[in-house]
Design a protein around this motif. Structure first.
Motif, PDB file in Angstrom:
ATOM      1  N   UNK A   1       0.818  -1.223   0.000  1.00 13.17           N
ATOM      2  CA  UNK A   1       0.000   0.000   0.000  1.00 13.17           C
ATOM      3  C   UNK A   1       0.850   1.271   0.000  1.00 13.17           C
ATOM      4  N   UNK A   2       2.182   1.113   0.006  1.00  9.75           N
ATOM      5  CA  UNK A   2       3.071   2.273  -0.147  1.00  9.75           C
ATOM      6  C   UNK A   2       3.247   3.113   1.096  1.00  9.75           C
ATOM      7  N   UNK A   3       2.847   2.584   2.267  1.00 13.61           N
ATOM      8  CA  UNK A   3       2.995   3.332   3.519  1.00 13.61           C
ATOM      9  C   UNK A   3       3.131   2.339   4.659  1.00 13.61           C
ATOM     10  N   UNK A   4       4.086   2.608   5.575  1.00 19.35           N
ATOM     11  CA  UNK A   4       4.351   1.648   6.636  1.00 19.35           C
ATOM     12  C   UNK A   4       3.576   1.890   7.918  1.00 19.35           C
ATOM     13  N   UNK A   5       2.821   2.970   7.996  1.00 18.61           N
ATOM     14  CA  UNK A   5       2.103   3.287   9.246  1.00 18.61           C
ATOM     15  C   UNK A   5       0.685   2.722   9.195  1.00 18.61           C
ATOM     16  N   UNK A   6       0.006   2.813  10.327  1.00 18.05           N
ATOM     17  CA  UNK A   6      -1.364   2.285  10.403  1.00 18.05           C
ATOM     18  C   UNK A   6      -2.279   3.073   9.461  1.00 18.05           C
ATOM     19  N   UNK A   7      -3.322   2.408   8.956  1.00 21.72           N
ATOM     20  CA  UNK A   7      -4.272   3.136   8.097  1.00 21.72           C
ATOM     21  C   UNK A   7      -5.397   3.758   8.916  1.00 21.72           C
ATOM     22  N   UNK A   8      -5.545   3.332  10.163  1.00 24.46           N
ATOM     23  CA  UNK A   8      -6.599   3.900  11.015  1.00 24.46           C
ATOM     24  C   UNK A   8      -6.188   3.739  12.474  1.00 24.46           C
ATOM     25  N   UNK A   9      -6.598   4.668  13.320  1.00 30.03           N
ATOM     26  CA  UNK A   9      -6.240   4.603  14.738  1.00 30.03           C
ATOM     27  C   UNK A   9      -6.992   3.463  15.428  1.00 30.03           C
ATOM     28  N   UNK A  10      -6.495   3.075  16.614  1.00 30.10           N
ATOM     29  CA  UNK A  10      -7.209   1.992  17.308  1.00 30.10           C
ATOM     30  C   UNK A  10      -8.555   2.460  17.858  1.00 30.10           C
ATOM     31  N   UNK A  11      -8.728   3.777  17.989  1.00 25.52           N
ATOM     32  CA  UNK A  11     -10.048   4.245  18.444  1.00 25.52           C
ATOM     33  C   UNK A  11     -11.143   3.934  17.418  1.00 25.52           C
ATOM     34  N   UNK A  12     -10.747   3.714  16.153  1.00 30.58           N
ATOM     35  CA  UNK A  12     -11.725   3.384  15.116  1.00 30.58           C
ATOM     36  C   UNK A  12     -12.402   2.037  15.369  1.00 30.58           C
ATOM     37  N   UNK A  13     -11.803   1.219  16.255  1.00 27.01           N
ATOM     38  CA  UNK A  13     -12.423  -0.073  16.579  1.00 27.01           C
ATOM     39  C   UNK A  13     -13.847   0.128  17.093  1.00 27.01           C
TER      40      UNK A  13
ATOM     41  N   UNK B   1     -10.895  -1.050   4.143  1.00 26.62           N
ATOM     42  CA  UNK B   1      -9.801  -0.099   4.360  1.00 26.62           C
ATOM     43  C   UNK B   1     -10.228   1.256   3.796  1.00 26.62           C
ATOM     44  N   UNK B   2      -9.795   2.321   4.453  1.00 26.16           N
ATOM     45  CA  UNK B   2     -10.045   3.664   3.914  1.00 26.16           C
ATOM     46  C   UNK B   2     -11.353   4.297   4.345  1.00 26.16           C
ATOM     47  N   UNK B   3     -12.131   3.597   5.171  1.00 26.66           N
ATOM     48  CA  UNK B   3     -13.377   4.178   5.696  1.00 26.66           C
ATOM     49  C   UNK B   3     -13.343   4.128   7.222  1.00 26.66           C
ATOM     50  N   UNK B   4     -14.118   4.976   7.898  1.00 24.21           N
ATOM     51  CA  UNK B   4     -14.183   4.868   9.360  1.00 24.21           C
ATOM     52  C   UNK B   4     -14.567   3.441   9.772  1.00 24.21           C
ATOM     53  N   UNK B   5     -13.903   2.933  10.806  1.00 28.06           N
ATOM     54  CA  UNK B   5     -14.215   1.592  11.296  1.00 28.06           C
ATOM     55  C   UNK B   5     -13.618   0.475  10.459  1.00 28.06           C
TER      56      UNK B   5
ATOM     57  N   UNK C   1     -14.573  -1.713  25.379  1.00 28.11           N
ATOM     58  CA  UNK C   1     -15.741  -0.841  25.209  1.00 28.11           C
ATOM     59  C   UNK C   1     -16.461  -1.162  23.915  1.00 28.11           C
ATOM     60  N   UNK C   2     -15.670  -1.329  22.850  1.00 26.79           N
ATOM     61  CA  UNK C   2     -16.272  -1.622  21.543  1.00 26.79           C
ATOM     62  C   UNK C   2     -17.048  -2.929  21.606  1.00 26.79           C
ATOM     63  N   UNK C   3     -16.456  -3.943  22.259  1.00 21.18           N
ATOM     64  CA  UNK C   3     -17.131  -5.242  22.357  1.00 21.18           C
ATOM     65  C   UNK C   3     -18.452  -5.102  23.111  1.00 21.18           C
ATOM     66  N   UNK C   4     -18.439  -4.293  24.174  1.00 18.14           N
ATOM     67  CA  UNK C   4     -19.669  -4.118  24.954  1.00 18.14           C
ATOM     68  C   UNK C   4     -20.745  -3.407  24.132  1.00 18.14           C
TER      69      UNK C   4
ATOM     70  N   UNK D   1     -15.619 -10.815   6.057  1.00 17.32           N
ATOM     71  CA  UNK D   1     -15.854 -10.297   4.702  1.00 17.32           C
ATOM     72  C   UNK D   1     -17.226  -9.636   4.564  1.00 17.32           C
ATOM     73  N   UNK D   2     -18.206 -10.107   5.305  1.00 17.28           N
ATOM     74  CA  UNK D   2     -19.561  -9.563   5.128  1.00 17.28           C
ATOM     75  C   UNK D   2     -19.863  -8.409   6.083  1.00 17.28           C
ATOM     76  N   UNK D   3     -18.917  -8.072   6.951  1.00 19.17           N
ATOM     77  CA  UNK D   3     -19.147  -6.939   7.861  1.00 19.17           C
ATOM     78  C   UNK D   3     -19.214  -5.639   7.047  1.00 19.17           C
ATOM     79  N   UNK D   4     -20.028  -4.719   7.514  1.00 22.28           N
ATOM     80  CA  UNK D   4     -20.058  -3.403   6.864  1.00 22.28           C
ATOM     81  C   UNK D   4     -18.710  -2.700   7.070  1.00 22.28           C
ATOM     82  N   UNK D   5     -18.189  -2.788   8.295  1.00 15.87           N
ATOM     83  CA  UNK D   5     -16.888  -2.153   8.607  1.00 15.87           C
ATOM     84  C   UNK D   5     -16.083  -3.139   9.470  1.00 15.87           C
ATOM     85  N   UNK D   6     -14.859  -3.400   9.049  1.00 14.17           N
ATOM     86  CA  UNK D   6     -14.027  -4.348   9.816  1.00 14.17           C
ATOM     87  C   UNK D   6     -12.578  -3.889   9.824  1.00 14.17           C
TER      88      UNK D   6
END
Ligand code: SF4
Length: 703
Positions: free
Chosen positions: A168-180, A338-342, A206-209, A302-307
């Motif tokens: 993907x041409x970048x070594x850092x995370x694509x989203x923060x862990x708060x996006x979980x 990838x590339x969307x919130x969550x 928190x996310x799991x709850x 694969x079928x999740x809206x956001x994963x």
């Protein structure tokens, strides 16, 4: 807190330990830290774990060095069991700064003149600031004249970075862990956040709850399993088999995101053909997971809206670590997660500034911001910025440097804040390399195991004693502030590096870390719209940041990737066995890692009173059934032997451990886990296989 504990000042800073990057406040009285409180930072929201809350008193430990030290004539280099780090004057003598700096630089300069720049190397530190990392790699590149500069990223996520850069041409995370918290499904694999990223784990709970379904994929069980929708235990070392089977299900059941794949990726047809034979039935035997579970995991993700997918060193620290990460990237790309919130990919970074130290160029094959040293245009830009010609050959990595010492190529080293005499694999080999160096300069807080091999030891600054920026796992750049003075004649790391540089005839004139930060901005586009003044005001800004008044991008790659075509690529992988599979002679898998209370080689946390009281002795963990098989009780002594050596330590039971595996934390010098580990490297990331070595176990008499 009563009046006797009332602080006379409060200083806002950042936790010095893990990559979560919790913001905190030091409460200081009479120039000593009384206690620490969490602040409302973006990655911690007032929370701290036990290390952040109680691990603040190590700078006051009696073994702290407060004057430069020079090895006494005739004292041999090496770990002397009789050596007392709190009374180092048996082996070293005190020196003035001028004498120590002259000796440190002269020894390195002499080797450069006699043998050329490639005879030198440096290890910088992910425990230091971005500014110190920048100066350290600049010194090695422009003063020593070599790219032989690396740091502990080589031992943690080098393989993840190699795969991310490639795909993907970048070594850092694509989203923060708060996006979980916005994700419907989260995969955690090869990580144990409740131990290693404890405040991130609170966001996961928190996310799991709130309804996020967690899938935990790991050979070992962990406390977060209690929050999981699915916990999948697989055979150690078989990651690629399992992940390819997931990809097979996604392809054969048509679960991939056709529109996303067509618009944003390349190479999917080749991946489809590659995974076609790797059905769950075909791979189940290798990975130890039944086909129905493999199918369920693939379908849920694969079928999740956001994963999202999070991973740690269970993925990266293998000879197939880059392949493991390539598989995870393929999963996200195939499903458009990838590339969307969550959504997104997140390698959980270990040290508080391993992201920033890597960004700032403490890597032998790239200049700051991952710009290749082999690229003439890139080199020309830095040669102009630094007014010095640069070596066009990528340098050697951490373990390669140890080999190059043994073969006589590297003869002198400058090691700042790293402890390879504890952290490298196959310590007998690494320690004999350090002993062989003609000149070793170590800059640290204590006479660490590595410093015991030094010719000159330079007393440096602890985290609460200096100003500087750090970058956490979420790409958040944050400001640490000096809260207490340095003891004795200890100096800030950036000052010491500058003094060495001046002795290499480099014309450096930095008066404050903010001067260094200003220079970094000229070579690092990732810092656009982030200024020192802004960090003083706002405390945290995420890169990339599009404008001076924007907080920065929590989620990246919503439209294009950092590749030439703007598309991400799939990188098919084949299952490979671990470098040293178990056999009849060594029938148990050894895996290593961290404990909640201790951090890395223990140089700081084992000198923090509360943390050391909580976990004072070297301990290994085994499955209850394995304990019964060996006839050992909790607290009794266990000997672990590999082809490289043997250690004896206390044993404890852990119901999360699979049978046939032993876990050893690598922070205990008295039973150093890395005496046992295998130095075989992943060919791409050059990371050792810390997560798998063949060993045998036996009950031992308590020492
Ligand atoms: Fe420090 Fe990490 Fe704990 Fe936060 S989670 S307090 S950054 S060790």
């Amino acid at each position: 807190h009563g009046d006797s504990r009332a602080a006379d000042r409060k200083v806002d800073s950042v936790c010095p330990y893990c990559g979560v990057g919790c913001q905190l406040t030091y409460h200081v009285k009479d120039d000593r830290i009384l206690f620490v409180e969490g602040r409302d930072g973006p990655s911690n929201q007032n929370r701290l774990c036990v290390k952040g809350r109680f691990g603040f008193d190590y700078p006051n430990h009696p073994a702290r060095i407060t004057r430069p030290l020079i090895r006494k004539a005739g004292v041999p280099k090496g770990l002397d069991p009789a050596f007392d780090p709190a009374a180092p004057l048996t082996h070293f003598r005190e020196a003035s700064w001028d004498e120590a700096l002259d000796m440190a630089a002269d020894g390195l300069k002499r080797l450069k003149v006699e043998h050329g720049p490639a005879a030198l190397a440096g290890f910088g530190s992910a425990k230091c600031t971005n500014e110190e990392a920048w100066l350290f790699q600049k010194l090695v590149r422009t003063g020593f004249g070599t790219n032989n500069v690396d740091h502990c990223t080589r031992l943690c996520h080098a393989s993840s970075v190699a795969a991310l850069m490639e795909c993907i041409g970048s070594g850092a995370v694509t989203a923060s862990f708060m996006q979980a918290e916005k994700a419907d499904v989260v995969i955690l694999t090869g990580c144990n956040p409740a131990i290693n990223h404890p405040v991130a784990a609170t966001f996961f709970k928190q996310a799991a709850k709130r309804g996020t379904r967690f899938i935990i994929i790991d050979p070992r069980g962990q406390s977060l399993d209690a929050y999981a929708h699915l916990s999948v235990r697989f055979t150690p070392g078989s990651d690629v088999s399992l992940f390819n089977a997931l990809l097979n299900v996604i392809v054969t059941e048509g679960l991939f995101d056709e529109a996303y794949v067509a618009q944003h990726t390349e190479g999917f047809e080749a991946l489809k053909a590659h995974v076609a034979p790797m059905t769950p039935e075909a791979m189940s035997g290798a990975c130890g997971v039944d086909p129905a579970t493999i199918r369920e995991v693939a379908r849920v993700y694969a079928t999740a809206e956001r994963a999202m997918i999070f991973w740690g060193m269970g993925i990266s620290q293998h000879t197939h670590g880059t392949d493991n990460a390539r598989c995870l990237i393929s999963l996200a790309l195939a499903c458009g997660q990838i590339g969307r919130p969550g959504t997104g990919l997140h390698p959980l970074r270990g040290q508080n500034n391993v992201q920033g130290a890597s960004d700032a160029g403490l890597i032998p094959m790239v200049l700051p911001d991952y710009q290749p040293v082999a690229d003439a245009q890139v080199r020309a830009a830095f040669e102009e910025l630094w007014n010095t010609p640069l070596d066009d050959q990528p340098g050697l990595t951490v373990v390669e440097i140890m080999h190059a010492i043994h073969d006589g190529t590297i003869k002198g080293m400058y090691i700042q804040g790293e402890n390879p005499a504890m952290s490298d694999p196959d310590l007998a080999h690494a320690r004999s390399a350090l002993a062989q160096l003609e000149h070793l300069v170590v800059q640290d807080l204590f006479v660490t195991e590595t410093a015991q091999f030094a010719d000159v030891i330079l007393p440096a600054s602890a985290w609460p004693e200096k100003d500087g920026t750090v970058t956490n796992t979420n790409r958040q750049v944050q400001l640490g502030r000096a809260a207490v003075p340095m003891p004795g004649e200890a100096r800030t790391d950036w000052w010491i590096i500058q003094e060495i540089a001046r002795r290499f005839d480099l014309d450096w004139h930095y008066d404050h870390p903010r001067d260094v930060f200003a220079e970094m901005k000229q070579g690092m586009p990732s810092l656009d719209h982030i200024s020192w003044e802004r960090l003083e005001r706002e405390a945290s800004v995420t890169y990339p940041c599009p404008a001076d008044d924007e907080p920065g991008a929590d989620v990246v790659f919503s439209d294009a990737f950092h590749t030439e075509s703007g598309r991400a690529s799939f990188s098919p992988t084949l299952p490979l066995p671990p470098d040293e599979p178990i056999d009849a002679e060594y029938p148990v898998v050894l895996t290593t890692g961290r404990q909640l209370e201790h951090w890395h080689t223990g140089s700081m946390t084992r000198r923090a009173q509360v943390l050391d009281d909580l976990e004072p002795e070297a301990v290994a963990t085994l499955a209850p059934a394995e304990m019964r098989r060996l006839g050992v009780e909790p607290g009794s002594a266990l000997t672990i032997t590999t082809r490289r050596g043997s250690i004896t330590l206390s044993v404890r039971t852990d119901p999360g451990m699979p049978e046939g595996m032993v876990f050893v934390p690598f922070c205990y010098a008295e039973a150093a886990a890395n005496i046992l580990t295998n130095p075989a490297l992943d060919p791409f990331g050059k990371i050792p296989e810390f997560k798998y070595a063949a060993c045998r176990l036996s009950a031992a008499k308590a020492s």
